[in-house]
Write an enzyme that holds these catalytic residues in place. Structure first.
Site, PDB file in Angstrom:
ATOM      1  CE  LYS A  47     -47.685  22.829  19.556  1.00 38.34           C
ATOM      2  NZ  LYS A  47     -46.673  22.722  20.525  1.00 38.34           N
ATOM      3  N   GLY A  48     -47.775  26.849  13.748  1.00 38.81           N
ATOM      4  CA  GLY A  48     -46.916  28.101  13.194  1.00 38.81           C
ATOM      5  C   GLY A  48     -47.730  29.164  12.620  1.00 38.81           C
ATOM      6  CD  GLU A 103     -48.767  25.446   6.285  1.00 43.39           C
ATOM      7  OE1 GLU A 103     -48.196  26.169   7.261  1.00 43.39           O
ATOM      8  OE2 GLU A 103     -48.410  24.238   5.909  1.00 43.39           O
ATOM      9  CG  ASP A 104     -46.095  28.184   9.567  1.00 39.57           C
ATOM     10  OD1 ASP A 104     -46.370  27.309   8.182  1.00 39.57           O
ATOM     11  OD2 ASP A 104     -45.581  27.831  10.333  1.00 39.57           O
ATOM     12  CG  ASP A 107     -38.188  24.681   3.469  1.00 38.75           C
ATOM     13  OD1 ASP A 107     -37.581  25.184   2.612  1.00 38.75           O
ATOM     14  OD2 ASP A 107     -37.810  24.231   4.483  1.00 38.75           O
ATOM     15  CG  PHE A 156     -34.536  27.669  10.640  1.00 37.28           C
ATOM     16  CD1 PHE A 156     -35.280  26.677  10.199  1.00 37.28           C
ATOM     17  CD2 PHE A 156     -35.028  28.157  11.800  1.00 37.28           C
ATOM     18  CE1 PHE A 156     -36.193  25.878  10.884  1.00 37.28           C
ATOM     19  CE2 PHE A 156     -35.901  27.542  12.640  1.00 37.28           C
ATOM     20  CZ  PHE A 156     -36.623  26.332  11.946  1.00 37.28           C
ATOM     21  CB  VAL A 157     -37.628  32.889   9.272  1.00 38.16           C
ATOM     22  CG1 VAL A 157     -36.524  33.740   8.316  1.00 38.16           C
ATOM     23  CG2 VAL A 157     -38.708  32.255   8.730  1.00 38.16           C
ATOM     24  CG  ASP A 163     -40.917  25.978  16.735  1.00 41.07           C
ATOM     25  OD1 ASP A 163     -41.481  25.709  15.660  1.00 41.07           O
ATOM     26  OD2 ASP A 163     -40.644  25.007  17.408  1.00 41.07           O
ATOM     27  NE  ARG A 169     -44.672  27.156  18.602  1.00 41.35           N
ATOM     28  CZ  ARG A 169     -44.500  26.517  17.429  1.00 41.35           C
ATOM     29  NH1 ARG A 169     -44.570  27.185  16.481  1.00 41.35           N
ATOM     30  NH2 ARG A 169     -43.944  25.170  17.402  1.00 41.35           N
TER      31      ARG A 169
HETATM   32  P1  5GP Z   1     -42.242  22.020   3.766  1.00 44.18           P
HETATM   33  O1  5GP Z   1     -43.139  20.873   3.838  1.00 44.18           O
HETATM   34  O2  5GP Z   1     -42.888  23.049   2.828  1.00 44.18           O
HETATM   35  O3  5GP Z   1     -40.817  21.671   3.527  1.00 44.18           O
HETATM   36  O4  5GP Z   1     -42.114  22.604   5.280  1.00 44.18           O
HETATM   37  C1  5GP Z   1     -43.205  23.318   5.913  1.00 44.18           C
HETATM   38  C2  5GP Z   1     -42.989  23.306   7.459  1.00 44.18           C
HETATM   39  O5  5GP Z   1     -41.574  23.389   7.884  1.00 44.18           O
HETATM   40  C3  5GP Z   1     -43.374  24.770   7.721  1.00 44.18           C
HETATM   41  O6  5GP Z   1     -44.830  24.665   7.973  1.00 44.18           O
HETATM   42  C4  5GP Z   1     -42.672  24.948   8.951  1.00 44.18           C
HETATM   43  O7  5GP Z   1     -43.195  24.050  10.278  1.00 44.18           O
HETATM   44  C5  5GP Z   1     -41.217  24.012   8.669  1.00 44.18           C
HETATM   45  N1  5GP Z   1     -40.464  24.949   8.285  1.00 44.18           N
HETATM   46  C6  5GP Z   1     -39.879  25.365   7.001  1.00 44.18           C
HETATM   47  N2  5GP Z   1     -39.066  26.479   6.967  1.00 44.18           N
HETATM   48  C7  5GP Z   1     -39.104  26.861   8.050  1.00 44.18           C
HETATM   49  C8  5GP Z   1     -38.298  28.001   8.844  1.00 44.18           C
HETATM   50  O8  5GP Z   1     -37.353  28.918   8.219  1.00 44.18           O
HETATM   51  N3  5GP Z   1     -38.617  28.462  10.207  1.00 44.18           N
HETATM   52  C9  5GP Z   1     -39.396  27.474  10.958  1.00 44.18           C
HETATM   53  N4  5GP Z   1     -39.331  27.761  12.111  1.00 44.18           N
HETATM   54  N5  5GP Z   1     -40.004  26.524  10.322  1.00 44.18           N
HETATM   55  C10 5GP Z   1     -40.024  26.082   8.979  1.00 44.18           C
END
Ligand code: 5GP
Length: 181
Positions: A47-48, A103-104, A107, A156-157, A163, A169
Site C-alpha cells: 500500500k505504501g 516503491e515507497d 530498507d 523508521f519513517v 504507516d 499514511r
Molecule cells: P525491505 O524488504 O526492503 O526490508 O522492506 C521494505 C518494506 O518494509 C517497505 O516496503 C515498507 O513496507 C517497510 N519499511 C521499511 N522501512 C520502513 C520505514 O521506515 N517506515 C515504514 N512505514 N515502513 C518501512
C-alpha cells in the site's frame, strides 16, 4: 528496520511536502527523458507507494498504463525476512513491455529483490525500479534501484503513504516518531 517505541509523540518532519514535490518533479523528468518515445507500464506497490505513485505519474508525460501490485511481508515485522506474499497480482501480461516498479522505501532490499525476480519471470522488454526512499546502511542484498528520491538513515519513517500500525499514511510529509520520555 528499527521501529519506534509505542510511546511516541506526533511525527516530526524529516522531508517536507515542498521538498518531496521538488524531488519528485526531478525524478519524473529523468524518467521522461530516459523513456522518450516509449510507452511504459508503471507498477505501484501497495500500500505504501500509492501517494508517491499518483504524484509522480501526474508529472511523467509519456503514454503510460498503470498496474497495482499488493504485497505484504510475512513473519517478524521488525526485520524483513524477504518472504513476500502477493495479495493483489497484475493481470496484464508484461512480456515485451517497458516496466517501471514504483516503491515507497527500500530498507533491507529483500522485498524489492523478490519483486524483481517475480517480474523478470514475466519477460518484460526492460525493468527498472524507482523508490522514493532508500536506507543504504540497511541494505542486505545487491539489487539495482535505478531511481532514488532520498537516501535516509535507519530511522523508521511515516507519512506520504507510509504507516505505523496502520496510521499516518495521509500525512503530506515524511516524518519520524520520537519516543516520549
Ligand atoms: P525491505 O524488504 O526492503 O526490508 O522492506 C521494505 C518494506 O518494509 C517497505 O516496503 C515498507 O513496507 C517497510 N519499511 C521499511 N522501512 C520502513 C520505514 O521506515 N517506515 C515504514 N512505514 N515502513 C518501512
Amino acid at each position: 528496520m528499527s521501529k519506534p517505541a509505542s510511546n511516541h509523540s506526533d511525527p516530526k518532519v524529516l522531508i517536507s511536502a515542498e521538498k518531496l514535490d521538488e524531488r519528485i518533479a526531478e525524478l519524473a523528468n529523468e524518467i521522461q527523458n530516459d523513456y522518450a518515445g516509449r510507452e511504459i507500464v508503471a507498477i505501484c506497490v501497495l500500500k505504501g507507494s500509492f501517494i508517491f505513485f499518483s504524484d509522480i505519474l501526474r508529472k511523467i508525460d509519456l503514454p503510460t498504463s498503470c498496474e497495482f501490485l499488493g504485497v505484504s511481508s510475512y513473519g517478524d515485522k521488525k526485520v524483513s525476512s524477504g518472504e513476500v506474499k502477493v495479495t493483489l497480482d497484475i493481470n496484464e501480461p508484461l512480456e515485451n513491455k517497458h516496466v517501471i516498479l514504483f516503491e515507497d522505501i527500500v530498507d533491507s532490499g529483500l522485498t524489492l529483490s523478490y519483486l524483481i525476480a517475480n517480474l523478470r519471470a514475466r519477460r518484460p522488454a526492460s525493468l527498472r525500479t524507482c523508490s522514493l526512499l532508500m536506507k543504504p546502511d540497511s541494505m542486505r542484498v545487491d539489487i539495482p534501484v535505478d531511481y532514488v528520491g532520498f537516501k535516509i538513515g535507519p530511522e523508521f519513517v511515516v507519512g506520504y503513504g507510509l504507516d505505523y500500525a496502520g496510521k499516518f499514511r495521509g500525512l503530506p510529509f515524511i516524518g519520524f516518531l520520537e519516543a516520549e520520555h
